[in-house]
Design a protein around this motif. Sequence first.
Motif, PDB file in Angstrom:
ATOM      1  N   ASP A 192      38.664  39.612  38.161  1.00 52.71           N
ATOM      2  CA  ASP A 192      39.749  38.708  37.797  1.00 52.71           C
ATOM      3  C   ASP A 192      41.023  39.136  38.528  1.00 52.71           C
ATOM      4  N   PRO A 193      41.013  39.028  39.868  1.00 50.69           N
ATOM      5  CA  PRO A 193      42.101  39.615  40.652  1.00 50.69           C
ATOM      6  C   PRO A 193      43.460  38.963  40.403  1.00 50.69           C
ATOM      7  N   GLU A 194      43.455  37.748  39.870  1.00 50.73           N
ATOM      8  CA  GLU A 194      44.745  37.111  39.629  1.00 50.73           C
ATOM      9  C   GLU A 194      45.339  37.553  38.304  1.00 50.73           C
ATOM     10  N   HIS A 195      44.598  38.375  37.604  1.00 49.07           N
ATOM     11  CA  HIS A 195      45.010  38.799  36.274  1.00 49.07           C
ATOM     12  C   HIS A 195      45.304  40.301  36.252  1.00 49.07           C
TER      13      HIS A 195
ATOM     14  N   ALA B 258      39.562  44.268  37.692  1.00 47.06           N
ATOM     15  CA  ALA B 258      40.488  43.840  38.747  1.00 47.06           C
ATOM     16  C   ALA B 258      39.739  43.121  39.869  1.00 47.06           C
TER      17      ALA B 258
END
Lengths: 458, 632
Positions: free
Chosen positions: A181-184, A178
């Motif tokens: 790849d916070p947008e995922h 997280a």
Amino acid sequence: MYSDTIAAVATAMTNSGIGIIRISGEDAICAADRVICLKEKNTTLSDCPTHTIHYGFVMDGASVVDEVIVLLMKAPRSYTRENTVEIDCHGGTLVINRILELLLKNGVRAAEPGEFTKRAFLNGRIDLAQAESVIDIINAKNDFALKASVDQLRGSVSGVIEDMREKLISEASLIESAIDDPEHYQLEDYGEVLQERLKLLLEEMEQLLQNTERGLLLKEGIRTVIVGRPNSGKSSLLNSLAGKERAIVTDVAGTTRDAIEEQIRLHGITLHVIDTAGIRPTDDIVEKIGVDKAKEYIETSDLVLYVVDASRPLHSEDEEIIALINGRNVIALLNKSDLKPVITEEEMKKNKNWTTLSVSAKYGEGIEALEQTIEEMFLGGEISVNDEVFLTNARQKAFLYEAKESLQFVMQSILDGMTEDFYSSDLMHAYESLGKIIGASVEDDLVNEIFSKFCMGK
Amino acid sequence: MPGIVEMYDVCVVGAGHAGCEAALAAARLGFETILFTISIDSIAFMPCNPNIGGTSKGHLVREIDALGGEMGKNIDKTFIQSKMLNKSKGPAVHSLRAQADKAAYSMEMRKTLQEQKRLTIRQAEVSGILTEKKENGYRIVGVQTVSGAVYHCKAAILCTGTYLKARCLTGEMVSHTGPNGLQAANYLTDSLKEHGVEIYRFKTGTPARIDGNSIDYTKMTEHFGDDVIVPFSFTTNPDDVQIDQVSCWLTYTNEKTHTIIRENLKRSPLFSGMIEGTGPRYCPSIEDKVVKFADKEKHQVFIEPEGIHTNEMYISGMSSSLPEDVQHAMYRTVPGLEHAKIVRNAYAIEYDCINPNQLYPSLEFKTISGLFSGGQLNGSSGYEEAACQGLIAGVNACMHIKGKEPLVLDRSEAYIGVLIDDLVTKENTEPYRMMTSRAEYRLILRQDNADLRLSEKGYQVGLLSKERYEWVLQKKAMIEEERKRVSSVMLGANQKVQDLLKSYQSIPLHTGTSLEELIRRPELNYDLLAPVDADRPPLPKEVREQVNILIKYEGYINRQMKQVAEFERLEKKKLPEELNYSEIHGLRIEAVQKLNRVRPVSIGQASRISGVSPADISVLLIYLEQRKNLKR
């Protein structure tokens, strides 16, 4: 040169009269002061001159653990050239164990195999000629400790630890994916979820620690293995030694399918006895496992009790057993002395230079002589117990404490309202500490876990 | 054969993100430098994603900037959208990412290179390195181009990216080119092999570019940039970057997409066995994702503009090597892309790179003195990873010529240190991407303090101006002074304080407390408490930010500092270069092999090699001590 302070038991871990615990490092004296209350009023070891002897009590909070004599050696006048404290306590394994653990809880680390000697060398205490032997000691002890930690851990315990590690790395990889790849991947109210999971995990750890106290993690004492052909009377011997019906005894060959373990006290010496399934070629799978195990036990034993049915001639299987136990500390027991013997002590001794005794396990005859022989062999130094077994145990426990402490840090961070990135490294520390118990190396576990579980990236 | 013969101090091969930093660094440090590129129009070209930064990569850009590199400045001049990622998390993982106008980025960098004194740019394919034999290896004396021209030099830096023996694959269609149809470099690998360099073959890929006019954005979610833009470079004035931004768009794949992919897997060179190279797990192709994560019903797809003056949109999340016709059908299953027109196909690219274990942490080849290597040639992936290696290689080529100690950052100093240490120490089996989880001391390696961490080094090597360095020193002093002041401020439980606490839903005080305690409360911070801190001096924002972070997270930072101290202990124990590990009594065979191969510079580095156990480290420590005694 070393910032941390180490401790280890310097004497053999048996119930002998006296036990010595050695502490070395900058903080050794302060650490000793934290657990020892000197008889001299208002005095601490820190106040005392070097090379003095003191009398006092090891205290766990308000309760007395043991009455002890303390030797104080300040740097550089000690074996390691560091501040050193030796605690002479009463020799029971339980007491030594408790004192060592108290120290470990008070900022001292369990020494690695051969670490005292290593420090002595690195601090210039040992001369050059001895250097190579230092390396050999470290290697030998390491090999043993590694083997011991893997061998001695019961399958179920290492399973529990693997399981805990699995849980920890799964949480850490969730957090890290997280972050990476916070947008995922997003974490919402994750702290609360994790808190609940960690509570359970901490309880499990506490349980494991308590089990360890009861000696379930590692068996201590002289590792004694009973071997012999099926129906030669191994289980009866174990029962005679232990004084109760423990193994199933029948006249049917191959009844004892699994190894049976028992702690037996003989005049202050602890035997950790393993009764193995009869060694013989077999197609029965269950029994086969028992046989394989027996071979394993023999390799790690301190003492082998070889039981021979003296009422029958030596069997070809006996030859196999003899080959297997050759080179170990062996006492040959000519069992069934109540029946008409066809094998004599002389015959047996001719074969190998083993101590040979005639016994009747069934009627308890000759058992006392056996006990005496073991005692003599032990006190005479013929059998030596590998302290590393015990030290490994202490180290393992220390790692368990370490892991627990890391998780408590995590709990505190969640309580303090910190975001996940602050405590995922503590989760990984716990993971690493647990890994040291089972001898796992770290490598790139976390990164691998992230990639295997989460579909990352562009 | 007659040909041109010229003389330079430093030759840089390749003008991508690594090569540009390397060449600029060398020229700026006073050396006559020549930069070779296969295509002069592709300087600082971004063949894949149209952005700079992102998680942990943003840290790298900040560090490059703090050391005096160019990437941060260049993206500040050419970005079209900017976002600080992970803002809801702790400051250590805040990461800046900017969408770049690719053409502008390339052009700006070209301008900077052209204006740089002592820097020559030359379009030519370098076909080999020229060396002299010396004890235990070679010494670089120059490079040669395909035309036979010879360029003598004192140091050379290879930054060949993905061009060595490159091969692009789209389904059954194979072209022997570098990225985007550019000419591959087919000779240099052999020259390296002749010098005993071990070569790996890696693979990566890129998605299709789609005509923006053919996209139906109403079926997608719009993603905007930040309201307040933070620049990458510490030297960029924040007021100068508050521009009008473009948007990115989010959509998803679906079962239909996945079905098409599954039905055509046998035509994918990835699965047919045509591709030999190892791909990065971080940037899996869409076919990889569908196979590996079969239970996922959909995958995210971000539609990102490639620039202001182009209609091309980058389809992030759907890189592929499937055949053209399958790509066509596959992209059109995605909501908003039903009528999509592909401008450029997606493709996979295979290329030669080196086993980076052959390099020192300075990025110099262990067996070829004066030859350095940076970027994707070292088995990394990503523009930022490349740029920072280029910078370090560039600086160290100069240090080599000057006969000075190389610039080596350790794992506790910078993400750059983590990256290079991982590359030269660990076994690398896929293109290496930076990740925050790789940095064990990340609480102190923040993007906000890169200047405080690294400016001194940048100044010492000569890349950072005196003026800039003095400002950082001043900033440091201000931070320290303010921390000291704050630590002695006590607040009473008076009405003004209680009111302020109440307005932020913070628990009221029973008795007086320290200002630090209140700053540590999650709902409060240094700035919010200004009204009750009467003697607070006016301070720049960047100073206030540091004071806040240092107080708020003091416990964690201190704990990390202790770990760093322990780490440094082993890092400081240097291993002699000429050590023959086979002769050290007591080392395990596996450890001997690994140690002889990696030849670590310190005990610390040795301890990170897989296959070297703690017992082996003990043996090494004892051996070192023994040597010391012998010398005495």
